[in-house]
Design a protein around this motif. Structure first.
Motif, PDB file in Angstrom:
ATOM      1  N   LYS A  79       0.849  -1.195   0.000  1.00  0.00           N
ATOM      2  CA  LYS A  79       0.000   0.000   0.000  1.00  0.00           C
ATOM      3  C   LYS A  79       0.881   1.240   0.000  1.00  0.00           C
ATOM      4  O   LYS A  79       2.015   1.219   0.488  1.00  0.00           O
ATOM      5  CB  LYS A  79      -0.870   0.033   1.269  1.00  0.00           C
ATOM      6  CG  LYS A  79      -2.104  -0.848   1.194  1.00  0.00           C
ATOM      7  CD  LYS A  79      -2.888  -0.789   2.496  1.00  0.00           C
ATOM      8  CE  LYS A  79      -2.137  -1.498   3.568  1.00  0.00           C
ATOM      9  NZ  LYS A  79      -2.602  -1.414   4.905  1.00  0.00           N
ATOM     10  N   GLU A  83      -3.866   3.315   0.305  1.00  0.00           N
ATOM     11  CA  GLU A  83      -4.274   2.912  -1.059  1.00  0.00           C
ATOM     12  C   GLU A  83      -3.443   1.703  -1.512  1.00  0.00           C
ATOM     13  O   GLU A  83      -2.214   1.721  -1.477  1.00  0.00           O
ATOM     14  CB  GLU A  83      -4.065   4.093  -2.016  1.00  0.00           C
ATOM     15  CG  GLU A  83      -4.650   3.859  -3.391  1.00  0.00           C
ATOM     16  CD  GLU A  83      -4.574   5.106  -4.281  1.00  0.00           C
ATOM     17  OE1 GLU A  83      -3.879   6.079  -3.908  1.00  0.00           O
ATOM     18  OE2 GLU A  83      -5.212   5.088  -5.350  1.00  0.00           O
ATOM     19  N   TYR A  84      -4.154   0.679  -1.931  1.00  0.00           N
ATOM     20  CA  TYR A  84      -3.481  -0.569  -2.319  1.00  0.00           C
ATOM     21  C   TYR A  84      -2.631  -0.391  -3.576  1.00  0.00           C
ATOM     22  O   TYR A  84      -2.948   0.438  -4.441  1.00  0.00           O
ATOM     23  CB  TYR A  84      -4.523  -1.651  -2.610  1.00  0.00           C
ATOM     24  CG  TYR A  84      -5.353  -2.076  -1.424  1.00  0.00           C
ATOM     25  CD1 TYR A  84      -4.840  -2.958  -0.464  1.00  0.00           C
ATOM     26  CD2 TYR A  84      -6.655  -1.620  -1.267  1.00  0.00           C
ATOM     27  CE1 TYR A  84      -5.608  -3.367   0.614  1.00  0.00           C
ATOM     28  CE2 TYR A  84      -7.437  -2.024  -0.186  1.00  0.00           C
ATOM     29  CZ  TYR A  84      -6.907  -2.889   0.743  1.00  0.00           C
ATOM     30  OH  TYR A  84      -7.670  -3.287   1.815  1.00  0.00           O
ATOM     31  N   GLY A 108      -8.227  -9.306  -5.742  1.00  0.00           N
ATOM     32  CA  GLY A 108      -8.182  -7.867  -6.002  1.00  0.00           C
ATOM     33  C   GLY A 108      -9.408  -7.425  -6.764  1.00  0.00           C
ATOM     34  O   GLY A 108     -10.450  -8.099  -6.732  1.00  0.00           O
ATOM     35  N   THR A 143      -5.699  -6.298  -3.434  1.00  0.00           N
ATOM     36  CA  THR A 143      -6.167  -6.038  -2.065  1.00  0.00           C
ATOM     37  C   THR A 143      -5.780  -7.173  -1.118  1.00  0.00           C
ATOM     38  O   THR A 143      -6.188  -7.182   0.043  1.00  0.00           O
ATOM     39  CB  THR A 143      -7.696  -5.865  -2.046  1.00  0.00           C
ATOM     40  OG1 THR A 143      -8.290  -7.025  -2.634  1.00  0.00           O
ATOM     41  CG2 THR A 143      -8.124  -4.625  -2.824  1.00  0.00           C
ATOM     42  N   VAL A 174      -9.401   2.637  -4.503  1.00  0.00           N
ATOM     43  CA  VAL A 174      -9.659   1.536  -3.559  1.00  0.00           C
ATOM     44  C   VAL A 174      -8.633   1.617  -2.427  1.00  0.00           C
ATOM     45  O   VAL A 174      -7.422   1.575  -2.682  1.00  0.00           O
ATOM     46  CB  VAL A 174      -9.622   0.164  -4.264  1.00  0.00           C
ATOM     47  CG1 VAL A 174      -9.837  -0.966  -3.253  1.00  0.00           C
ATOM     48  CG2 VAL A 174     -10.684   0.096  -5.371  1.00  0.00           C
ATOM     49  N   GLU A 176      -7.728   0.752   1.990  1.00  0.00           N
ATOM     50  CA  GLU A 176      -8.053  -0.106   3.135  1.00  0.00           C
ATOM     51  C   GLU A 176      -8.720   0.747   4.201  1.00  0.00           C
ATOM     52  O   GLU A 176      -8.199   1.778   4.620  1.00  0.00           O
ATOM     53  CB  GLU A 176      -6.793  -0.754   3.701  1.00  0.00           C
ATOM     54  CG  GLU A 176      -7.120  -1.778   4.760  1.00  0.00           C
ATOM     55  CD  GLU A 176      -5.882  -2.433   5.335  1.00  0.00           C
ATOM     56  OE1 GLU A 176      -5.573  -3.563   4.926  1.00  0.00           O
ATOM     57  OE2 GLU A 176      -5.210  -1.800   6.169  1.00  0.00           O
ATOM     58  N   PRO A 181     -11.135  -3.684   2.059  1.00  0.00           N
ATOM     59  CA  PRO A 181     -11.101  -2.780   0.904  1.00  0.00           C
ATOM     60  C   PRO A 181     -12.364  -1.931   0.829  1.00  0.00           C
ATOM     61  O   PRO A 181     -13.459  -2.420   1.111  1.00  0.00           O
ATOM     62  CB  PRO A 181     -11.041  -3.726  -0.304  1.00  0.00           C
ATOM     63  CG  PRO A 181     -10.747  -5.077   0.232  1.00  0.00           C
ATOM     64  CD  PRO A 181     -11.190  -5.100   1.652  1.00  0.00           C
TER      65      PRO A 181
END
Ligand code: PAN
Ligand code: ZN
Length: 192
Positions: A79, A83-84, A108, A143, A174, A176, A181
């Protein structure tokens, strides 16, 4: 159209890479300036280590109408801020071209955005096929805690328009949130 010889490619199901592979593209954090919304978190992550975010393994065919390009993408887990790790994302330069994504490993999402700014999120896990229709921009997001790996097929003449996404970004990102997510408005874009 160029007449080429039939060929086969193996997906190494242990390593999930293409054998043979003609070109390997590696995207590191330093290649992704401006893509993650949290610029401070990006600078901090880059100071620590210029990690590999994703790799793309391609079979090369002539980039002309009628041919099909095939590749595998490996997105590493990680991340930037919350943000992934994700791909840059793009529209196809020839916008009326579609693409098929097949998830081989990990989990994901494919985030899609239409020219009318409609946003769609397709959840991916092994065996799921995402159909990306013509005209939609697309980005892939890991994710999970392991590598997110998928195989794609698309018209070889499609080309990639990165500029639009690089300059404007996707309307949603996307991240966390509460260890899960979540799709949120892109904080970099007012009223998104
Ligand atoms: C995919 C992508 C690949 C890397 O093969 O090119 O996953 O993502 P970026 O191209 O956004 O860096 C594809 O959608 N090809 O058209
Ligand atoms: Zn594409």
């Amino acid at each position: 159209m160029k007449i080429i010889k039939p060929f086969s490619t193996k997906i190494d199901l242990n390593k999930e890479i293409l054998i043979p592979c003609d070109t390997l593209t590696t995207r590191k954090l330093s290649d992704m300036k401006g893509y993650f919304y949290d610029e401070k978190a990006y600078d901090k992550a880059l100071t620590k280590e210029d990690s590999i975010v994703y790799e793309v393994y391609d079979r090369t065919v002539p980039q002309e109408e009628g041919q099909l390009a095939q590749s595998i993408t490996v997105i590493h887990p990680g991340k930037v801020g919350n943000e992934y790790y994700m791909t840059k994302g793009h529209f196809h330069a020839i916008v009326g071209t579609a693409e098929v994504y097949l998830c081989l490993k990990g989990k994901g999402y494919i985030l899609l955005q239409s020219p009318q700014n409609e946003v769609s999120l397709i959840e991916m896990k092994p065996g799921i096929i995402c159909y990306t229709p013509p005209y939609w921009a697309h980005r892939s997001i890991n994710t999970g805690k392991e590598e997110f790996i998928f195989f794609v097929v698309y018209p070889a003449h499609a080309g990639h328009d990165y500029k639009t996404i690089e300059e404007k970004g996707f309307l949603k990102v996307v991240v966390e949130k509460n260890k899960k997510p979540a799709l949120i408005k892109n904080p970099k874009i007012p009223n998104s």
